[in-house]
Design a protein around this motif. Structure first.
Motif, mmCIF file in Angstrom:
data_model
loop_
_atom_site.group_PDB
_atom_site.id
_atom_site.type_symbol
_atom_site.label_atom_id
_atom_site.label_comp_id
_atom_site.label_asym_id
_atom_site.label_seq_id
_atom_site.Cartn_x
_atom_site.Cartn_y
_atom_site.Cartn_z
ATOM 1 N N ALA A 123 52.380 38.194 44.680
ATOM 2 C CA ALA A 123 52.892 38.554 46.071
ATOM 3 C C ALA A 123 52.164 39.631 46.885
ATOM 4 O O ALA A 123 51.865 39.440 47.997
ATOM 5 N N CYS A 124 51.711 40.561 45.996
ATOM 6 C CA CYS A 124 51.070 41.539 46.576
ATOM 7 C C CYS A 124 50.688 42.856 45.157
ATOM 8 O O CYS A 124 51.515 42.991 44.200
ATOM 9 N N ILE A 125 49.702 43.402 45.361
ATOM 10 C CA ILE A 125 49.334 44.218 44.180
ATOM 11 C C ILE A 125 48.433 45.421 44.838
ATOM 12 O O ILE A 125 47.861 45.042 45.600
ATOM 13 N N ASP A 126 48.531 46.407 44.068
ATOM 14 C CA ASP A 126 47.450 47.746 44.243
ATOM 15 C C ASP A 126 46.486 47.652 43.361
ATOM 16 O O ASP A 126 46.534 46.920 42.498
ATOM 17 N N CYS A 127 45.486 48.642 43.564
ATOM 18 C CA CYS A 127 44.455 48.743 42.592
ATOM 19 C C CYS A 127 44.656 48.886 41.417
ATOM 20 O O CYS A 127 43.905 48.216 40.182
ATOM 21 N N SER A 128 45.451 49.861 40.944
ATOM 22 C CA SER A 128 45.461 50.301 39.376
ATOM 23 C C SER A 128 46.413 49.302 38.816
ATOM 24 O O SER A 128 46.320 49.103 37.456
ATOM 25 N N LYS A 191 28.456 45.106 41.848
ATOM 26 C CA LYS A 191 29.774 44.550 42.254
ATOM 27 C C LYS A 191 30.784 44.915 41.541
ATOM 28 O O LYS A 191 30.642 44.733 40.289
ATOM 29 N N PHE A 192 31.963 44.856 41.947
ATOM 30 C CA PHE A 192 33.232 45.367 41.187
ATOM 31 C C PHE A 192 34.366 44.336 41.813
ATOM 32 O O PHE A 192 34.531 44.376 43.159
ATOM 33 N N ALA A 193 35.258 43.890 41.179
ATOM 34 C CA ALA A 193 36.352 43.581 41.267
ATOM 35 C C ALA A 193 37.526 44.538 41.729
ATOM 36 O O ALA A 193 37.686 45.551 40.915
ATOM 37 N N ASN A 194 38.301 44.446 43.056
ATOM 38 C CA ASN A 194 39.279 45.442 43.040
ATOM 39 C C ASN A 194 40.282 44.871 44.185
ATOM 40 O O ASN A 194 40.264 43.814 44.798
#
Length: 222
Positions: A123-128, A191-194
């Motif tokens: 549903a939603c997520i933060d970076c860490s 490039k990085f995924a986040n």
């Protein structure tokens, strides 16, 4: 079954052809030694489609080769994982740089998930939480929950040693604080995924002015 070929060294996906008659409605006739190709192929996150419109400014860099005579090296697309092709386009990278298929699979699984502070679900997520899940599911490494804690426990590495699956850390808060407030997973080609507050789970560029100012270093936990 026809074999589709990609020419090494090109910056865009330009030449695609079939060696049977199953695509006669979409392709032109092919003369020996002088093939003609289908144009208008677009590859975007989540799908590969034909389109008259190109996707933003992303381009595909196909396989490169260091053969002795620097000749063009033709490789069958059927032998290249489709996720390598997809993310090579997204990141403007050569396919050969994207070797960690489980990492690409996990990024693709979460691609486009909305951002929310404290979130850890589809549903939603933060970076860490995103990096926590990547490290747990791909590398079987259990990380602490926050970006600062992840920074504290990792082995710091120089930027020129970055590899697929390393962590990159940022300070995105005000000047009064030096705390690590954002983290991503390095993939390739700077490039990085986040999970970013502006775009959800996506691919970002370390050379982007915003991320370049906020960058605080890289670490390895596997």
């Amino acid at each position: 079954m026809g074999t589709v070929l990609v020419a090494t060294g090109c910056k865009t996906l330009r030449k695609i052809t079939a060696h049977d008659n199953s695509l006669t409605t979409a392709s032109k006739s092919v003369k020996s030694g002088n093939p003609e190709f289908i144009d208008g192929i677009e590859i975007a996150p989540g799908s590969v489609v034909n389109s008259r419109h190109k996707t933003s400014t992303t381009k595909i860099n196909t396989l490169s080769s260091n053969h002795e005579n620097n000749s063009r090296n033709w490789v069958s697309i059927e032998k290249v994982n489709w996720l390598q092709m997809k993310y090579a386009i997204i990141m403007d990278a050569t396919v050969e740089k994207l070797t960690d298929i489980p990492l690409l699979q996990k990024i693709d699984e979460w691609w486009g998930t909305n951002y929310c502070l404290g979130g850890s679900t589809k549903a939603c997520i933060d970076c860490s939480a995103f990096t926590y899940i990547i490290m747990r599911d791909v590398y079987e490494v259990n990380l602490p929950r926050t970006a600062q804690e992840q920074y504290n426990i990792c082995t710091k590495i120089p930027d020129d040693s970055l590899q697929e699956g390393d962590l990159v850390f940022f300070h995105t808060g005000g000047r009064r604080s030096r705390a690590i407030s954002h983290v991503g997973v390095y993939v390739a080609n700077n490039k990085f995924a986040n999970a970013s507050s502006s775009g959800g789970v996506t691919i970002s560029d370390l050379n982007d002015p915003y991320w370049k100012r906020a960058y605080r270093g890289a670490g390895r936990v596997r």
